[in-house]
Design a protein around this motif. Sequence first.
Motif, PDB file in Angstrom:
ATOM      1  N   PRO A 162       4.142   3.741 -24.047  1.00  0.00           N
ATOM      2  CA  PRO A 162       3.571   4.891 -23.848  1.00  0.00           C
ATOM      3  C   PRO A 162       2.173   4.628 -24.320  1.00  0.00           C
ATOM      4  O   PRO A 162       1.947   3.530 -25.127  1.00  0.00           O
ATOM      5  CB  PRO A 162       4.296   5.843 -24.913  1.00  0.00           C
ATOM      6  N   GLY A 163       1.357   5.151 -23.990  1.00  0.00           N
ATOM      7  CA  GLY A 163       0.034   4.601 -24.228  1.00  0.00           C
ATOM      8  C   GLY A 163      -1.211   5.561 -23.232  1.00  0.00           C
ATOM      9  O   GLY A 163      -0.873   5.939 -22.286  1.00  0.00           O
ATOM     10  N   PRO A 164      -2.542   5.104 -23.634  1.00  0.00           N
ATOM     11  CA  PRO A 164      -3.567   5.753 -22.868  1.00  0.00           C
ATOM     12  C   PRO A 164      -3.650   5.191 -21.302  1.00  0.00           C
ATOM     13  O   PRO A 164      -3.303   4.107 -21.240  1.00  0.00           O
ATOM     14  CB  PRO A 164      -4.756   5.536 -23.592  1.00  0.00           C
ATOM     15  N   ARG A 165      -4.254   5.913 -20.611  1.00  0.00           N
ATOM     16  CA  ARG A 165      -4.753   5.401 -19.413  1.00  0.00           C
ATOM     17  C   ARG A 165      -6.087   5.002 -19.511  1.00  0.00           C
ATOM     18  O   ARG A 165      -7.262   5.619 -19.514  1.00  0.00           O
ATOM     19  CB  ARG A 165      -4.870   6.830 -18.474  1.00  0.00           C
ATOM     20  N   THR A 166      -6.183   3.621 -19.092  1.00  0.00           N
ATOM     21  CA  THR A 166      -7.491   2.926 -19.289  1.00  0.00           C
ATOM     22  C   THR A 166      -7.918   2.529 -18.062  1.00  0.00           C
ATOM     23  O   THR A 166      -9.017   2.243 -17.812  1.00  0.00           O
ATOM     24  CB  THR A 166      -7.320   1.599 -20.260  1.00  0.00           C
ATOM     25  N   GLY A 167      -7.259   2.350 -16.844  1.00  0.00           N
ATOM     26  CA  GLY A 167      -7.621   1.737 -15.641  1.00  0.00           C
ATOM     27  C   GLY A 167      -8.170   0.336 -15.711  1.00  0.00           C
ATOM     28  O   GLY A 167      -8.649  -0.275 -14.810  1.00  0.00           O
ATOM     29  N   GLN A 168      -7.749  -0.433 -17.031  1.00  0.00           N
ATOM     30  CA  GLN A 168      -8.448  -1.840 -17.140  1.00  0.00           C
ATOM     31  C   GLN A 168      -7.064  -2.656 -17.400  1.00  0.00           C
ATOM     32  O   GLN A 168      -6.254  -2.552 -18.376  1.00  0.00           O
ATOM     33  CB  GLN A 168      -9.367  -1.865 -18.149  1.00  0.00           C
ATOM     34  N   PRO A 183       4.712 -12.661 -23.947  1.00  0.00           N
ATOM     35  CA  PRO A 183       4.614 -11.465 -22.978  1.00  0.00           C
ATOM     36  C   PRO A 183       3.811 -10.280 -22.953  1.00  0.00           C
ATOM     37  O   PRO A 183       3.795  -9.837 -23.947  1.00  0.00           O
ATOM     38  CB  PRO A 183       6.277 -11.003 -22.721  1.00  0.00           C
ATOM     39  N   GLY A 184       3.230  -9.802 -21.967  1.00  0.00           N
ATOM     40  CA  GLY A 184       2.157  -8.959 -21.732  1.00  0.00           C
ATOM     41  C   GLY A 184       2.751  -7.390 -22.002  1.00  0.00           C
ATOM     42  O   GLY A 184       3.754  -7.396 -22.017  1.00  0.00           O
ATOM     43  N   HIS A 185       1.772  -6.670 -22.204  1.00  0.00           N
ATOM     44  CA  HIS A 185       2.290  -5.101 -22.345  1.00  0.00           C
ATOM     45  C   HIS A 185       1.421  -4.331 -21.315  1.00  0.00           C
ATOM     46  O   HIS A 185       0.531  -4.732 -20.444  1.00  0.00           O
ATOM     47  CB  HIS A 185       1.721  -4.557 -23.593  1.00  0.00           C
ATOM     48  N   ILE A 186       1.978  -3.047 -21.056  1.00  0.00           N
ATOM     49  CA  ILE A 186       1.220  -2.122 -20.255  1.00  0.00           C
ATOM     50  C   ILE A 186       1.643  -0.794 -20.518  1.00  0.00           C
ATOM     51  O   ILE A 186       2.756  -0.532 -20.984  1.00  0.00           O
ATOM     52  CB  ILE A 186       1.413  -2.632 -18.662  1.00  0.00           C
ATOM     53  N   SER A 187       0.575   0.403 -20.448  1.00  0.00           N
ATOM     54  CA  SER A 187       1.197   1.607 -20.586  1.00  0.00           C
ATOM     55  C   SER A 187       1.632   2.038 -19.277  1.00  0.00           C
ATOM     56  O   SER A 187       1.232   1.939 -18.156  1.00  0.00           O
ATOM     57  CB  SER A 187       0.146   2.408 -21.156  1.00  0.00           C
ATOM     58  N   ALA A 192       0.854   3.596 -13.547  1.00  0.00           N
ATOM     59  CA  ALA A 192       0.848   4.754 -12.485  1.00  0.00           C
ATOM     60  C   ALA A 192      -0.380   4.639 -11.819  1.00  0.00           C
ATOM     61  O   ALA A 192      -0.656   4.868 -10.663  1.00  0.00           O
ATOM     62  CB  ALA A 192       0.689   6.309 -13.299  1.00  0.00           C
ATOM     63  N   VAL A 193      -1.725   4.010 -12.431  1.00  0.00           N
ATOM     64  CA  VAL A 193      -2.815   3.764 -11.844  1.00  0.00           C
ATOM     65  C   VAL A 193      -2.693   2.911 -10.743  1.00  0.00           C
ATOM     66  O   VAL A 193      -3.272   2.979  -9.718  1.00  0.00           O
ATOM     67  CB  VAL A 193      -3.991   3.599 -12.948  1.00  0.00           C
ATOM     68  N   PRO A 202      -3.797  -0.359   0.233  1.00  0.00           N
ATOM     69  CA  PRO A 202      -2.822  -1.386   0.319  1.00  0.00           C
ATOM     70  C   PRO A 202      -3.386  -2.770   0.040  1.00  0.00           C
ATOM     71  O   PRO A 202      -4.265  -3.101   0.980  1.00  0.00           O
ATOM     72  CB  PRO A 202      -1.936  -1.135   1.515  1.00  0.00           C
ATOM     73  N   ARG A 203      -2.769  -3.468  -0.819  1.00  0.00           N
ATOM     74  CA  ARG A 203      -2.949  -4.783  -1.151  1.00  0.00           C
ATOM     75  C   ARG A 203      -1.938  -5.713  -1.151  1.00  0.00           C
ATOM     76  O   ARG A 203      -2.128  -6.904  -1.222  1.00  0.00           O
ATOM     77  CB  ARG A 203      -4.240  -5.066  -2.289  1.00  0.00           C
ATOM     78  N   HIS A 204      -0.778  -5.363  -1.153  1.00  0.00           N
ATOM     79  CA  HIS A 204       0.459  -6.022  -1.526  1.00  0.00           C
ATOM     80  C   HIS A 204       1.414  -5.644  -0.428  1.00  0.00           C
ATOM     81  O   HIS A 204       2.727  -5.159  -1.086  1.00  0.00           O
ATOM     82  CB  HIS A 204       0.948  -5.856  -2.822  1.00  0.00           C
ATOM     83  N   VAL A 205       1.205  -5.379   0.635  1.00  0.00           N
ATOM     84  CA  VAL A 205       2.225  -4.880   1.567  1.00  0.00           C
ATOM     85  C   VAL A 205       3.269  -6.088   1.926  1.00  0.00           C
ATOM     86  O   VAL A 205       2.881  -7.009   2.029  1.00  0.00           O
ATOM     87  CB  VAL A 205       1.420  -4.476   3.078  1.00  0.00           C
ATOM     88  N   ARG A 206       4.542  -5.722   1.887  1.00  0.00           N
ATOM     89  CA  ARG A 206       5.859  -6.673   1.634  1.00  0.00           C
ATOM     90  C   ARG A 206       5.506  -7.693   0.728  1.00  0.00           C
ATOM     91  O   ARG A 206       5.922  -8.804   1.092  1.00  0.00           O
ATOM     92  CB  ARG A 206       5.974  -7.000   3.236  1.00  0.00           C
ATOM     93  N   GLN A 207       4.986  -7.297  -0.304  1.00  0.00           N
ATOM     94  CA  GLN A 207       5.033  -8.186  -1.492  1.00  0.00           C
ATOM     95  C   GLN A 207       5.357  -7.394  -2.684  1.00  0.00           C
ATOM     96  O   GLN A 207       5.244  -6.261  -2.790  1.00  0.00           O
ATOM     97  CB  GLN A 207       3.549  -8.710  -1.800  1.00  0.00           C
ATOM     98  N   ARG A 208       5.554  -8.234  -3.817  1.00  0.00           N
ATOM     99  CA  ARG A 208       5.877  -7.611  -5.140  1.00  0.00           C
ATOM    100  C   ARG A 208       4.674  -7.918  -6.102  1.00  0.00           C
ATOM    101  O   ARG A 208       3.911  -9.204  -5.855  1.00  0.00           O
ATOM    102  CB  ARG A 208       7.129  -8.419  -5.848  1.00  0.00           C
ATOM    103  N   PHE A 209       4.264  -6.988  -6.754  1.00  0.00           N
ATOM    104  CA  PHE A 209       2.994  -7.527  -7.881  1.00  0.00           C
ATOM    105  C   PHE A 209       3.278  -6.938  -8.995  1.00  0.00           C
ATOM    106  O   PHE A 209       4.152  -6.192  -9.291  1.00  0.00           O
ATOM    107  CB  PHE A 209       1.589  -6.996  -7.117  1.00  0.00           C
ATOM    108  N   THR A 210       2.618  -7.661 -10.039  1.00  0.00           N
ATOM    109  CA  THR A 210       2.885  -7.102 -11.497  1.00  0.00           C
ATOM    110  C   THR A 210       1.586  -6.813 -12.104  1.00  0.00           C
ATOM    111  O   THR A 210       0.456  -7.173 -11.627  1.00  0.00           O
ATOM    112  CB  THR A 210       3.723  -7.915 -12.207  1.00  0.00           C
ATOM    113  N   LEU A 211       1.559  -6.419 -13.323  1.00  0.00           N
ATOM    114  CA  LEU A 211       0.295  -6.278 -13.909  1.00  0.00           C
ATOM    115  C   LEU A 211       0.580  -6.191 -15.647  1.00  0.00           C
ATOM    116  O   LEU A 211       1.635  -6.052 -16.229  1.00  0.00           O
ATOM    117  CB  LEU A 211      -0.419  -4.384 -13.689  1.00  0.00           C
ATOM    118  N   ALA A 212      -0.564  -6.489 -16.329  1.00  0.00           N
ATOM    119  CA  ALA A 212      -0.441  -6.517 -17.799  1.00  0.00           C
ATOM    120  C   ALA A 212      -1.916  -6.449 -18.321  1.00  0.00           C
ATOM    121  O   ALA A 212      -2.885  -6.554 -17.546  1.00  0.00           O
ATOM    122  CB  ALA A 212       0.049  -7.498 -18.304  1.00  0.00           C
ATOM    123  N   TYR A 213      -2.182  -5.947 -19.533  1.00  0.00           N
ATOM    124  CA  TYR A 213      -3.414  -6.164 -20.096  1.00  0.00           C
ATOM    125  C   TYR A 213      -3.802  -7.487 -20.357  1.00  0.00           C
ATOM    126  O   TYR A 213      -3.025  -8.384 -20.542  1.00  0.00           O
ATOM    127  CB  TYR A 213      -3.472  -5.300 -21.565  1.00  0.00           C
TER     128      TYR A 213
END
Length: 213
Positions: A162-168, A183-187, A192-193, A202-213
Amino acid sequence: MKIALIGATGYVGAALLEEALNRSHQVTALIRHPEKLPQRANLTATQADVHDVAALSEQLRGHDAVLSAFNPGWGVADIREQFVSGSHAIVAATKAAGVKRLLVVGGAGSLYVAPGKQLIDSEGFPAEYKEGAEGARQALNQLRDEAELEWTFLSPAAHLEPGPRTGQFRLGGDDLLLKDGQPGHISVADLAVALLDETEQPRHVRQRFTLAY
């Protein structure tokens, strides 16, 4: 856009629903208990069973994209089998409905921590999450063989909180993102952003991507 959202009352799905509605998309929430969702502008809540391919395909028809936050539930005894069969049914229903774009939220377990080694296979991976993570890994492997759909699979950071929506945040590919060697964290709000950004542009068509702060 007209978006079909599977699992809209779950931990991830609720965040996706909020983000999609805040962006003024028309959302059809496909859930087991539509009475759980209050009425809101641009929202239609519909009872759905992801394992009923014929019925689900009719519910998906006419949408621009399908977003899946499907999770059988961590307390389910056969979570791996449910994850795989449900994911397979969602793919089949999306194709039958004629919707080209499918975006799936999976887990971090299939991200790589070393060449040829995924997080789920690391020493110390929590035993209580292993069956579910294995199901999500198999769901990703199914998608990698899918050539008809314009699919995208999003793996969160190792710690989804849980956590704020930062968009960063940082985006990555198949490797686990680290911060200061850990290992990184993400809210869940920022996850959802990222998925709604991907839906719109779309930037990752037929791909997997990930995210973290």
